[in-house]
Design a protein around this motif. Structure first.
Motif, PDB file in Angstrom:
ATOM      1  N   ILE A   1      13.574  11.223 -12.009  1.00 18.91           N
ATOM      2  CA  ILE A   1      12.187  11.656 -11.808  1.00 18.91           C
ATOM      3  C   ILE A   1      11.647  11.097 -10.497  1.00 18.91           C
ATOM      4  N   LYS A   2      10.928  11.934  -9.794  1.00 17.91           N
ATOM      5  CA  LYS A   2      10.320  11.537  -8.530  1.00 17.91           C
ATOM      6  C   LYS A   2       8.802  11.527  -8.662  1.00 17.91           C
ATOM      7  N   ASP A   3       8.214  10.435  -8.232  1.00 16.70           N
ATOM      8  CA  ASP A   3       6.754  10.321  -8.183  1.00 16.70           C
ATOM      9  C   ASP A   3       6.384  10.004  -6.737  1.00 16.70           C
ATOM     10  N   GLU A   4       5.859  11.012  -6.037  1.00 19.52           N
ATOM     11  CA  GLU A   4       5.582  10.860  -4.611  1.00 19.52           C
ATOM     12  C   GLU A   4       4.521   9.791  -4.358  1.00 19.52           C
ATOM     13  N   ILE A   5       4.743   9.016  -3.311  1.00 18.36           N
ATOM     14  CA  ILE A   5       3.754   8.014  -2.910  1.00 18.36           C
ATOM     15  C   ILE A   5       2.551   8.724  -2.313  1.00 18.36           C
ATOM     16  N   ARG A   6       1.373   8.260  -2.674  1.00 16.25           N
ATOM     17  CA  ARG A   6       0.148   8.864  -2.143  1.00 16.25           C
ATOM     18  C   ARG A   6       0.134   8.790  -0.621  1.00 16.25           C
ATOM     19  N   GLU A   7      -0.403   9.819  -0.029  1.00 19.22           N
ATOM     20  CA  GLU A   7      -0.423   9.915   1.430  1.00 19.22           C
ATOM     21  C   GLU A   7      -1.131   8.724   2.073  1.00 19.22           C
ATOM     22  N   ASN A   8      -2.212   8.247   1.450  1.00 22.14           N
ATOM     23  CA  ASN A   8      -2.987   7.167   2.053  1.00 22.14           C
ATOM     24  C   ASN A   8      -2.847   5.846   1.298  1.00 22.14           C
ATOM     25  N   ALA A   9      -1.789   5.713   0.480  1.00 23.09           N
ATOM     26  CA  ALA A   9      -1.601   4.475  -0.287  1.00 23.09           C
ATOM     27  C   ALA A   9      -1.375   3.275   0.632  1.00 23.09           C
ATOM     28  N   LYS A  10      -0.554   3.478   1.653  1.00 25.46           N
ATOM     29  CA  LYS A  10      -0.258   2.375   2.575  1.00 25.46           C
ATOM     30  C   LYS A  10      -1.513   1.941   3.319  1.00 25.46           C
ATOM     31  N   GLU A  11      -2.316   2.910   3.727  1.00 24.64           N
ATOM     32  CA  GLU A  11      -3.575   2.585   4.415  1.00 24.64           C
ATOM     33  C   GLU A  11      -4.501   1.801   3.484  1.00 24.64           C
ATOM     34  N   GLY A  12      -4.564   2.226   2.216  1.00 25.64           N
ATOM     35  CA  GLY A  12      -5.415   1.533   1.250  1.00 25.64           C
ATOM     36  C   GLY A  12      -4.982   0.100   1.038  1.00 25.64           C
ATOM     37  N   ILE A  13      -3.664  -0.118   0.912  1.00 33.14           N
ATOM     38  CA  ILE A  13      -3.136  -1.475   0.721  1.00 33.14           C
ATOM     39  C   ILE A  13      -3.412  -2.323   1.956  1.00 33.14           C
ATOM     40  N   ASN A  14      -3.259  -1.734   3.135  1.00 33.22           N
ATOM     41  CA  ASN A  14      -3.532  -2.469   4.369  1.00 33.22           C
ATOM     42  C   ASN A  14      -5.006  -2.864   4.471  1.00 33.22           C
ATOM     43  N   ARG A  15      -5.890  -1.973   4.055  1.00 36.39           N
ATOM     44  CA  ARG A  15      -7.320  -2.281   4.114  1.00 36.39           C
ATOM     45  C   ARG A  15      -7.680  -3.396   3.152  1.00 36.39           C
ATOM     46  N   VAL A  16      -7.068  -3.373   1.972  1.00 35.88           N
ATOM     47  CA  VAL A  16      -7.317  -4.448   0.999  1.00 35.88           C
ATOM     48  C   VAL A  16      -6.753  -5.765   1.527  1.00 35.88           C
ATOM     49  N   ARG A  17      -5.561  -5.714   2.147  1.00 34.86           N
ATOM     50  CA  ARG A  17      -4.955  -6.933   2.693  1.00 34.86           C
ATOM     51  C   ARG A  17      -5.788  -7.477   3.852  1.00 34.86           C
ATOM     52  N   ASP A  18      -6.291  -6.593   4.706  1.00 33.98           N
ATOM     53  CA  ASP A  18      -7.122  -7.046   5.830  1.00 33.98           C
ATOM     54  C   ASP A  18      -8.390  -7.748   5.360  1.00 33.98           C
ATOM     55  N   ALA A  19      -8.809  -7.421   4.131  1.00 32.11           N
ATOM     56  CA  ALA A  19      -9.989  -8.073   3.548  1.00 32.11           C
ATOM     57  C   ALA A  19      -9.630  -9.399   2.893  1.00 32.11           C
ATOM     58  N   HIS A  20      -8.391  -9.867   3.141  1.00 36.36           N
ATOM     59  CA  HIS A  20      -7.895 -11.147   2.602  1.00 36.36           C
ATOM     60  C   HIS A  20      -7.823 -11.115   1.078  1.00 36.36           C
ATOM     61  N   ILE A  21      -7.465  -9.948   0.531  1.00 33.48           N
ATOM     62  CA  ILE A  21      -7.303  -9.794  -0.910  1.00 33.48           C
ATOM     63  C   ILE A  21      -5.824  -9.540  -1.202  1.00 33.48           C
ATOM     64  N   GLN A  22      -5.265 -10.330  -2.091  1.00 34.46           N
ATOM     65  CA  GLN A  22      -3.864 -10.166  -2.485  1.00 34.46           C
ATOM     66  C   GLN A  22      -3.743  -9.007  -3.467  1.00 34.46           C
ATOM     67  N   THR A  23      -2.769  -8.126  -3.217  1.00 33.22           N
ATOM     68  CA  THR A  23      -2.534  -6.993  -4.113  1.00 33.22           C
ATOM     69  C   THR A  23      -1.220  -7.191  -4.855  1.00 33.22           C
ATOM     70  N   VAL A  24      -1.263  -7.014  -6.172  1.00 34.41           N
ATOM     71  CA  VAL A  24      -0.063  -7.127  -7.002  1.00 34.41           C
ATOM     72  C   VAL A  24       0.107  -5.810  -7.756  1.00 34.41           C
ATOM     73  N   MET A  25       1.273  -5.191  -7.607  1.00 32.48           N
ATOM     74  CA  MET A  25       1.550  -3.925  -8.295  1.00 32.48           C
ATOM     75  C   MET A  25       2.196  -4.218  -9.653  1.00 32.48           C
ATOM     76  N   ILE A  26       1.617  -3.632 -10.699  1.00 36.08           N
ATOM     77  CA  ILE A  26       2.154  -3.785 -12.052  1.00 36.08           C
ATOM     78  C   ILE A  26       2.621  -2.421 -12.535  1.00 36.08           C
ATOM     79  N   THR A  27       3.889  -2.345 -12.961  1.00 40.20           N
ATOM     80  CA  THR A  27       4.457  -1.048 -13.330  1.00 40.20           C
ATOM     81  C   THR A  27       5.445  -1.190 -14.476  1.00 40.20           C
ATOM     82  N   GLY A  28       5.612  -0.106 -15.188  1.00 39.67           N
ATOM     83  CA  GLY A  28       6.611  -0.072 -16.261  1.00 39.67           C
ATOM     84  C   GLY A  28       7.989   0.286 -15.752  1.00 39.67           C
ATOM     85  N   ASP A  29       8.093   0.645 -14.469  1.00 38.06           N
ATOM     86  CA  ASP A  29       9.395   1.010 -13.894  1.00 38.06           C
ATOM     87  C   ASP A  29      10.298  -0.214 -13.800  1.00 38.06           C
TER      88      ASP A  29
END
Length: 557
Positions: free
Chosen positions: A191-219
């Motif tokens: 199964i393929k689940d395409e990465i959102r077009e702006n997901a990387k930009e969103g993560i970068n914006r959150v990181r630039d705000a000095h916020i740590q992002t942790v991805m939680i998944t059942g995969d």
């Protein structure tokens, strides 16, 4: 209402202010980092190859057709989870035989079982480690049952696919009963689940705000790690990826020790989310949690800020503080930005209000000692309060969310509402305005430049006008820490409109206020003098900001 236009629906007002102080954000993969629109890429056998043999294909398709909680009808797929829906969209078949669901899939058991009533065949579908580990046989490419001698070859296929960010589900069957043993391995659903077009930009914006992002998944670990690398969550060897089993073996103290380097939790259970939130809160971190399912509700509830996805369940939304209507990480970043903007707007409003209050307080106390018993009348004070509370509150509430706010570190939980910069402006400008008012009333030069009249009515008119105009001009100083007082002013048109209205209203009061406002009109030269004196708050504040900058004191609201 402004935030809703940016796909952020605020359910609880405190949530948006707290969002500005986030230190760590736990986010789902599916639907947030990826599109959530799962599509079956292919069906492959034990060798990792697609087969065309009719017997094999029939067995494989039947296993995933009946071991499925979705239904295909009139070209639409309804019911079931996103995985089952993706499989049913791929098959586009309607069931013809009698069957019953024996074991439903959940994140704890990681597999499901369906029984074919007439043939007593049991179809198994689930996590690779569950199905493969319990398989003793496999179907070859011709559809015949063979003894499985080397399970590592199956895991090699899984590893190869998951490294490409693909999700792999194993399928098997057995005769007789639903016990998880002696399975015959059928194949893999890729199964393929395409990465959102702006997901990387969103993560970068959150990181630039000095916020740590942790991805939680059942995969599984490899799929999660591949996606995390692709979107920039995992970049160095210090970034930690854990599975539920590894997490379960660790103590809370051990997790707290490595939490700052944690980036991914794979094969996660809903209980992992709640546990991680509590651990982070014990570490004095402000925690954000995203979720969309019923099982996510407890974690959303206990997090400092719960972000429910717009496509999620009603229970998840009810447990959240904020609903992200488009399931987008950029919208979460916008929520953080608005949270920081609101906090800064509150501080700006406090600067403005306390500066005027300090000036008025000094005048009220000193006034009686210098022979001015009522420097400001009751009605004048009511007008001043309307400006300070109602009009200024509206004006400052429309301050623009500036990208530079996202470059600042988050506020700590115990950060006081007042900081050194605010004190400096309130005391500096407040005392200056008070001294200017006292000098205006007592220095003979002003009595020469401005008519006095009976009971000094013209002088007191000018004094009241100057006091209000100083407040108006000081509002411009309060709204920015820049030496350029008018920086980004065009982004807050409401501010311009409100204070333009106050300015015009004050001019009208000067000439038409009469005995009610104790104002009796001024000549043009007198009005110009009052405006020039009031405008002096600009260079005085520029000097303060310059001194702070030279001393290296943080100039930040």
């Amino acid at each position: 209402k402004r935030m809703l236009k940016n796909n952020v629906m605020v359910r609880k007002m405190v949530g948006i202010e707290t969002a500005g102080s986030l230190n760590i954000l736990f986010t789902d993969k599916t639907g947030t980092i990826t599109s959530g629109k799962l599509n079956v890429n292919k069906l492959i056998n034990y060798k990792g190859m697609e087969c065309t043999n009719k017997k094999y294909i029939n067995i494989f398709k039947n296993s995933i057709l009946y071991n499925n909680q979705s239904e295909y009808s009139n070209g639409n797929v309804v019911g079931g989870n996103t995985t089952d829906q993706a499989i049913m969209r791929y098959l586009k078949l309607i069931r013809q035989e009698d069957y019953e669901h024996v074991v439903l899939f959940n994140s704890k058991n990681k597999f499901s079982v369906t029984k074919m009533v007439n043939s007593n065949i049991f179809y198994f579908k689930g996590a690779n480690e569950v199905i493969i580990d319990n398989s003793e046989f496999y179907l070859d490419e011709l559809g015949y049952k063979q003894i499985l001698r080397d399970k590592n070859k199956l895991y090699d296929v899984v590893k190869k696919l998951t490294k490409e960010g693909l999700r792999v589900i194993s399928v098997g069957y057995k005769n007789g009963n639903e016990t998880l043993d002696s399975l015959c391995f059928i194949g893999f659903v890729v199964i393929k689940d395409e990465i959102r077009e702006n997901a990387k930009e969103g993560i970068n914006r959150v990181r630039d705000a000095h916020i740590q992002t942790v991805m939680i998944t059942g995969d599984d670990r490899e799929t999660a790690l591949s996606i995390a690398r692709e979107v920039g969550l995992v970049k160095s060897i210090n970034d930690i990826v854990l599975t539920h089993d590894e997490l379960e073996k660790m103590t809370d103290d051990a997790i707290a020790h490595i939490i700052s380097n944690l980036r991914v939790v794979a094969r996660a259970l809903p209980t992992d989310k709640s546990r991680l939130v509590k651990i982070c809160q014990r570490c004095d971190l402000v925690v954000g949690m995203t979720g969309d399912g019923v099982n996510d509700a407890p974690a959303l509830k206990i997090a400092d800020v719960g972000f429910a996805m717009g496509s999620g369940t009603e229970i998840a939304k009810e447990s959240s503080d904020i609903v992200i209507m488009d399931n987008n990480l950029i919208s979460i970043a916008n929520a953080v930005l608005y949270g920081r903007t609101i906090f800064k707007s509150i501080r700006k409003f406090i600067i403005y209000q306390l500066t005027v209050n300090m000036c008025a307080l000094v005048l009220s106390i000193v006034g009686s000692f210098i022979g001015v018993t009522t420097p400001i009348t009751i009605v004048q004070m009511l007008w001043l309060n309307m400006i300070m509370d109602t009009f200024a509150g509206v004006a400052f509430s429309y301050e623009a969310p500036l990208k530079e706010y996202m470059e600042e570190p988050p506020k700590k939980k115990d950060t006081p509402i007042m900081n050194k910069y605010m004190y400096s402006e309130i005391i500096w400008t407040g005392i200056y305005c008070a001294l200017l008012c006292i000098m205006f009333l007592k220095l003979p030069i002003f009595k020469e430049l401005i008519r006095t009249g009976n009971d000094n009515k013209y002088l007191m008119t000018a004094y009241f006008a100057m006091f209000i105009f100083m407040g108006i001009f000081n509002a411009f100083n309060a709204r920015t820490v820049r030496i350029n007082t008018f920086a980004n002013l065009g982004k807050n048109k409401v501010f311009i409109i409100v204070f333009s209205f106050i300015f015009i209203a004050q001019l009208w009061i000067i000439y038409h206020g009469g005995d009610i406002f104790r104002t009796y009109g001024l000549k043009t030269n007198e009005l110009l003098l009052v405006l020039i004196l009031a405008l002096s708050v600009f260079p005085i504040d520029w000097l303060r900001k310059y001194i702070l900058k030279k001393k290296g004191i943080a100039i930040r609201v």
